[in-house]
Design a protein around this motif. Structure first.
Motif, PDB file in Angstrom:
ATOM      1  N   GLU A  36       0.850  -1.184   0.000  1.00  0.00           N
ATOM      2  CA  GLU A  36       0.000   0.000   0.000  1.00  0.00           C
ATOM      3  C   GLU A  36       0.884   1.232   0.000  1.00  0.00           C
ATOM      4  O   GLU A  36       1.992   1.209   0.544  1.00  0.00           O
ATOM      5  CB  GLU A  36      -0.886   0.029   1.258  1.00  0.00           C
ATOM      6  N   GLY A  37       0.400   2.303  -0.589  1.00  0.00           N
ATOM      7  CA  GLY A  37       1.180   3.534  -0.584  1.00  0.00           C
ATOM      8  C   GLY A  37       0.279   4.737  -0.682  1.00  0.00           C
ATOM      9  O   GLY A  37      -0.808   4.657  -1.260  1.00  0.00           O
ATOM     10  N   GLU A  38       0.732   5.839  -0.081  1.00  0.00           N
ATOM     11  CA  GLU A  38      -0.035   7.067  -0.206  1.00  0.00           C
ATOM     12  C   GLU A  38       0.856   8.191  -0.713  1.00  0.00           C
ATOM     13  O   GLU A  38       2.069   8.048  -0.794  1.00  0.00           O
ATOM     14  CB  GLU A  38      -0.678   7.447   1.134  1.00  0.00           C
ATOM     15  N   MET A  39       0.211   9.257  -1.076  1.00  0.00           N
ATOM     16  CA  MET A  39       0.872  10.476  -1.551  1.00  0.00           C
ATOM     17  C   MET A  39       1.894  10.175  -2.650  1.00  0.00           C
ATOM     18  O   MET A  39       1.554   9.584  -3.638  1.00  0.00           O
ATOM     19  CB  MET A  39       1.486  11.248  -0.376  1.00  0.00           C
ATOM     20  N   LEU A  40       3.164  10.580  -2.431  1.00  0.00           N
ATOM     21  CA  LEU A  40       4.173  10.454  -3.480  1.00  0.00           C
ATOM     22  C   LEU A  40       4.362   9.009  -3.942  1.00  0.00           C
ATOM     23  O   LEU A  40       4.571   8.746  -5.126  1.00  0.00           O
ATOM     24  CB  LEU A  40       5.498  11.034  -2.949  1.00  0.00           C
ATOM     25  N   LEU A  41       4.265   8.065  -3.004  1.00  0.00           N
ATOM     26  CA  LEU A  41       4.428   6.655  -3.370  1.00  0.00           C
ATOM     27  C   LEU A  41       3.256   6.185  -4.235  1.00  0.00           C
ATOM     28  O   LEU A  41       3.453   5.468  -5.224  1.00  0.00           O
ATOM     29  CB  LEU A  41       4.555   5.797  -2.107  1.00  0.00           C
TER      30      LEU A  41
END
Ligand SMILES: [Zn+2]
Length: 184
Positions: A123-128
């Protein structure tokens, strides 16, 4: 070990759909190593195999300096994305000299295989999240400059056209659209 040249959007291969990886062998490990080296050489934070001319569904990301992760993701696919969107500027090693705002989901869940072929989830948020989505688009033959909102695309159309013809950008656009950071 080899740094390979990164293709720019004048190369037709960037508009082709990459093939799934079936063999998790030394060839794949060599490819991933070359991708990390080529990405580092260019100062990028993400790279899809097609960007060095290999039409395989492989991407690498190195966002350690931004507080995220570094890794290789084989046959990645989107499992889930948030409805909530993020605003942000995006750049691409294949579109040298340009960056532009592009809305993306704020959070994603990605299924992929590791270098041994094990199925995993990240899982990743924002820039990722942005990096995953940007790189997975490459695997489907899509480049971020072709996904911009019409008003922004219109503003950059001249420069995009110049890059597609192998010419440097003229920087005739507002400073905010100049390349401040390279996403991938
Ligand atoms: Zn890119």
């Amino acid at each position: 070990m080899a740094v390979r040249p990164v293709l720019t959007i004048q190369d037709e291969r960037l508009y082709q759909v990459s093939e799934p990886v079936k063999k998790f062998d030394k060839g794949l490990r060599d490819l991933v190593r070359d991708m990390f080296e080529s990405m580092a050489e260019e100062g990028g934070v993400g790279l899809a195999a097609v960007q060095i001319g290999v039409l395989k569904r492989v991407l690498v990301i190195d966002l350690v300096e931004k507080g995220f992760i570094k890794g290789a993701f084989i046959n990645p696919h989107l499992i889930e994305a948030s409805d909530e969107m993020q605003e942000g500027e995006e750049g691409c090693l294949s579109v040298p000299g340009l960056s532009a705002e592009l809305k993306r989901p704020r959070w994603v869940k990605i299924g992929y295989q590791d270098l041994s072929g094990n199925h995993k989830i990240v899982e990743g948020e924002m820039l990722l999240a942005r990096a995953f989505l940007h790189e997975m688009d490459h695997l489907d033959g899509k480049v971020f400059v072709d996904q911009l909102e019409p008003s922004i695309h219109k503003l950059l159309a001249g420069d995009i056209d110049r890059i597609k013809h192998g010419l440097p950008v003229e920087h005739a656009v507002e400073p905010r659209y100049r390349n401040k950071k390279k996403t991938a």
